[in-house]
Scaffold this motif. Structure first.
Motif, PDB file in Angstrom:
ATOM      1  N   UNK A 110       0.837  -1.204   0.000  1.00 31.52           N
ATOM      2  CA  UNK A 110       0.000   0.000   0.000  1.00 31.52           C
ATOM      3  C   UNK A 110       0.871   1.253   0.000  1.00 31.52           C
ATOM      4  N   UNK A 111       1.952   1.216   0.768  1.00 30.64           N
ATOM      5  CA  UNK A 111       2.880   2.355   0.771  1.00 30.64           C
ATOM      6  C   UNK A 111       3.535   2.506  -0.592  1.00 30.64           C
ATOM      7  N   UNK A 112       3.950   1.387  -1.184  1.00 31.41           N
ATOM      8  CA  UNK A 112       4.544   1.428  -2.520  1.00 31.41           C
ATOM      9  C   UNK A 112       3.550   1.969  -3.544  1.00 31.41           C
ATOM     10  N   UNK A 113       2.298   1.554  -3.456  1.00 35.10           N
ATOM     11  CA  UNK A 113       1.258   2.043  -4.354  1.00 35.10           C
ATOM     12  C   UNK A 113       1.058   3.543  -4.175  1.00 35.10           C
ATOM     13  N   UNK A 114       1.067   3.977  -2.912  1.00 28.54           N
ATOM     14  CA  UNK A 114       0.900   5.398  -2.616  1.00 28.54           C
ATOM     15  C   UNK A 114       2.016   6.227  -3.244  1.00 28.54           C
ATOM     16  N   UNK A 115       3.236   5.678  -3.246  1.00 28.49           N
ATOM     17  CA  UNK A 115       4.378   6.411  -3.804  1.00 28.49           C
ATOM     18  C   UNK A 115       4.380   6.325  -5.326  1.00 28.49           C
ATOM     19  N   UNK A 116       4.245   5.112  -5.861  1.00 27.37           N
ATOM     20  CA  UNK A 116       4.422   4.911  -7.302  1.00 27.37           C
ATOM     21  C   UNK A 116       3.219   5.335  -8.122  1.00 27.37           C
ATOM     22  N   UNK A 117       2.026   4.936  -7.708  1.00 31.69           N
ATOM     23  CA  UNK A 117       0.845   5.199  -8.522  1.00 31.69           C
ATOM     24  C   UNK A 117       0.232   6.558  -8.189  1.00 31.69           C
ATOM     25  N   UNK A 118       0.043   6.826  -6.906  1.00 32.25           N
ATOM     26  CA  UNK A 118      -0.571   8.085  -6.506  1.00 32.25           C
ATOM     27  C   UNK A 118       0.414   9.249  -6.568  1.00 32.25           C
ATOM     28  N   UNK A 119       1.710   8.949  -6.544  1.00 37.76           N
ATOM     29  CA  UNK A 119       2.717   9.998  -6.588  1.00 37.76           C
ATOM     30  C   UNK A 119       2.735  10.842  -5.328  1.00 37.76           C
ATOM     31  N   UNK A 120       2.492  10.231  -4.173  1.00 37.12           N
ATOM     32  CA  UNK A 120       2.451  10.955  -2.908  1.00 37.12           C
ATOM     33  C   UNK A 120       3.873  11.318  -2.491  1.00 37.12           C
ATOM     34  N   UNK A 121       4.218  12.572  -2.641  1.00 34.96           N
ATOM     35  CA  UNK A 121       5.561  13.054  -2.357  1.00 34.96           C
ATOM     36  C   UNK A 121       5.859  13.020  -0.863  1.00 34.96           C
ATOM     37  N   UNK A 122       4.864  13.280  -0.028  1.00 33.97           N
ATOM     38  CA  UNK A 122       5.047  13.248   1.420  1.00 33.97           C
ATOM     39  C   UNK A 122       5.449  11.852   1.883  1.00 33.97           C
ATOM     40  N   UNK A 123       4.766  10.840   1.390  1.00 34.87           N
ATOM     41  CA  UNK A 123       5.090   9.458   1.750  1.00 34.87           C
ATOM     42  C   UNK A 123       6.482   9.084   1.246  1.00 34.87           C
ATOM     43  N   UNK A 124       6.819   9.524   0.038  1.00 38.10           N
ATOM     44  CA  UNK A 124       8.150   9.263  -0.501  1.00 38.10           C
ATOM     45  C   UNK A 124       9.232   9.854   0.396  1.00 38.10           C
ATOM     46  N   UNK A 125       9.030  11.082   0.851  1.00 36.70           N
ATOM     47  CA  UNK A 125      10.023  11.733   1.709  1.00 36.70           C
ATOM     48  C   UNK A 125      10.138  10.998   3.037  1.00 36.70           C
ATOM     49  N   UNK A 126       9.005  10.611   3.627  1.00 38.34           N
ATOM     50  CA  UNK A 126       9.046   9.890   4.906  1.00 38.34           C
ATOM     51  C   UNK A 126       9.707   8.523   4.765  1.00 38.34           C
ATOM     52  N   UNK A 127       9.388   7.794   3.694  1.00 33.19           N
ATOM     53  CA  UNK A 127      10.003   6.483   3.467  1.00 33.19           C
ATOM     54  C   UNK A 127      11.497   6.632   3.193  1.00 33.19           C
ATOM     55  N   UNK A 128      11.858   7.622   2.377  1.00 38.14           N
ATOM     56  CA  UNK A 128      13.276   7.847   2.069  1.00 38.14           C
ATOM     57  C   UNK A 128      14.042   8.215   3.328  1.00 38.14           C
ATOM     58  N   UNK A 129      13.468   9.056   4.173  1.00 37.85           N
ATOM     59  CA  UNK A 129      14.137   9.418   5.422  1.00 37.85           C
ATOM     60  C   UNK A 129      14.278   8.209   6.340  1.00 37.85           C
ATOM     61  N   UNK A 130      13.221   7.396   6.442  1.00 36.90           N
ATOM     62  CA  UNK A 130      13.275   6.201   7.280  1.00 36.90           C
ATOM     63  C   UNK A 130      14.335   5.214   6.804  1.00 36.90           C
ATOM     64  N   UNK A 131      14.386   4.977   5.490  1.00 37.31           N
ATOM     65  CA  UNK A 131      15.388   4.055   4.944  1.00 37.31           C
ATOM     66  C   UNK A 131      16.795   4.621   5.087  1.00 37.31           C
ATOM     67  N   UNK A 132      16.941   5.934   4.921  1.00 38.18           N
ATOM     68  CA  UNK A 132      18.255   6.553   5.123  1.00 38.18           C
ATOM     69  C   UNK A 132      18.695   6.405   6.576  1.00 38.18           C
ATOM     70  N   UNK A 133      17.768   6.594   7.514  1.00 39.65           N
ATOM     71  CA  UNK A 133      18.104   6.473   8.936  1.00 39.65           C
ATOM     72  C   UNK A 133      18.523   5.049   9.281  1.00 39.65           C
ATOM     73  N   UNK A 134      17.802   4.068   8.746  1.00 38.72           N
ATOM     74  CA  UNK A 134      18.167   2.664   8.974  1.00 38.72           C
ATOM     75  C   UNK A 134      19.551   2.384   8.395  1.00 38.72           C
ATOM     76  N   UNK A 135      19.822   2.901   7.213  1.00 42.05           N
ATOM     77  CA  UNK A 135      21.127   2.726   6.587  1.00 42.05           C
ATOM     78  C   UNK A 135      22.218   3.398   7.406  1.00 42.05           C
ATOM     79  N   UNK A 136      21.938   4.586   7.923  1.00 43.10           N
ATOM     80  CA  UNK A 136      22.915   5.328   8.717  1.00 43.10           C
ATOM     81  C   UNK A 136      23.258   4.580  10.005  1.00 43.10           C
ATOM     82  N   UNK A 137      22.237   4.109  10.714  1.00 39.22           N
ATOM     83  CA  UNK A 137      22.477   3.355  11.949  1.00 39.22           C
ATOM     84  C   UNK A 137      23.169   2.031  11.625  1.00 39.22           C
ATOM     85  N   UNK A 138      22.754   1.377  10.541  1.00 43.10           N
ATOM     86  CA  UNK A 138      23.349   0.095  10.152  1.00 43.10           C
ATOM     87  C   UNK A 138      24.800   0.202   9.753  1.00 43.10           C
TER      88      UNK A 138
END
Length: 172
Positions: free
Chosen positions: A78-106
C-alpha cells in the motif's frame, strides 16, 4: 539464561570469527550422531529409545504466520502504491528518510551485532521498565512534549508539499 546464551553466541560469531552456517551444520551433525549412538546403544542394552517428539508444524500455526506476514506485506505494498501510482511526495520523503536512517544506523554496526543488540534490548527493557515505570513514564512525557513541538514546526512545511504529482485532467 537466554541472555547468557545470546552473549556466548555473539562472542562466538563476532569476536571468534566463527561462521553461522558452519555452526548450524556442526551442531546438527553432533545432534544426529548422538541420537544415532543413543538409539544403537539402547537396542544393545535393552534401554528405551531416545525421546524424540513428533515434530509437526500444525496447519493453524502456518495460517496464523501467513496472516501476520500478509498484513505486513499488504502495508508495504500500500505504501509502494501510494508512492508509485498516486505519486504521494510526502510518503516518498518519509520512506526515504526512514530508509536513510536505517542505513545510517546500520553503517555503524555489523548485522550480527545489531541482532545481538536487539536481543539484549528485548530481554532487558521490559524488566527495566517494570522496575522504573514511574520514572520512565515521566521522561516519555517530556520527550513526547518535545517531539510534538518539533512536529508543530515541521508539519506546516510538510503540508506545503503536494500529496500527488499526477495532475488530474479535467474531462467535461
Amino acid at each position: 539464561m537466554l541472555l547468557i546464551g545470546s552473549t556466548v553466541m555473539w562472542i562466538l560469531f563476532e569476536k571468534a570469527g566463527y561462521n553461522f552456517l558452519a555452526f548450524v551444520a556442526n551442531t546438527l551433525l553432533l545432534l544426529v550422531v548422538i541420537i544415532f549412538f543413543w538409539a544403537k546403544s539402547a537396542s544393545l542394552l535393552n534401554r528405551p529409545l531416545p525421546p524424540i517428539p513428533d515434530l509437526d508444524v500444525s496447519e493453524e500455526l502456518v495460517l496464523v504466520a501467513a496472516d501476520e506476514i500478509r498484513v505486513w506485506v499488504n502495508s508495504a505494498l500500500a505504501t509502494l502504491h501510494e508512492i508509485a501510482v498516486d505519486g504521494n511526495l510526502r510518503t516518498l520523503i518519509l520512506v526515504a528518510f526512514g530508509l536513510w536512517f536505517i542505513s545510517y544506523v546500520g553503517s555503524f554496526f555489523n548485522f550480527l551485532t545489531l541482532i545481538y543488540i536487539g536481543v539484549l534490548l528485548s530481554l532487558s527493557v521490559p524488566y527495566l521498565y517494570e522496575t522504573f515505570q514511574g520514572q520512565v513514564d515521566e521522561k516519555f512525557i517530556v520527550v513526547r512534549k518535545y517531539m510534538s513541538t518539533i512536529f508543530e514546526k515541521v508539519d506546516p512545511i510538510l503540508q506545503k508539499i503536494p500529496t500527488s504529482l499526477n495532475k488530474q485532467k479535467k474531462t467535461e
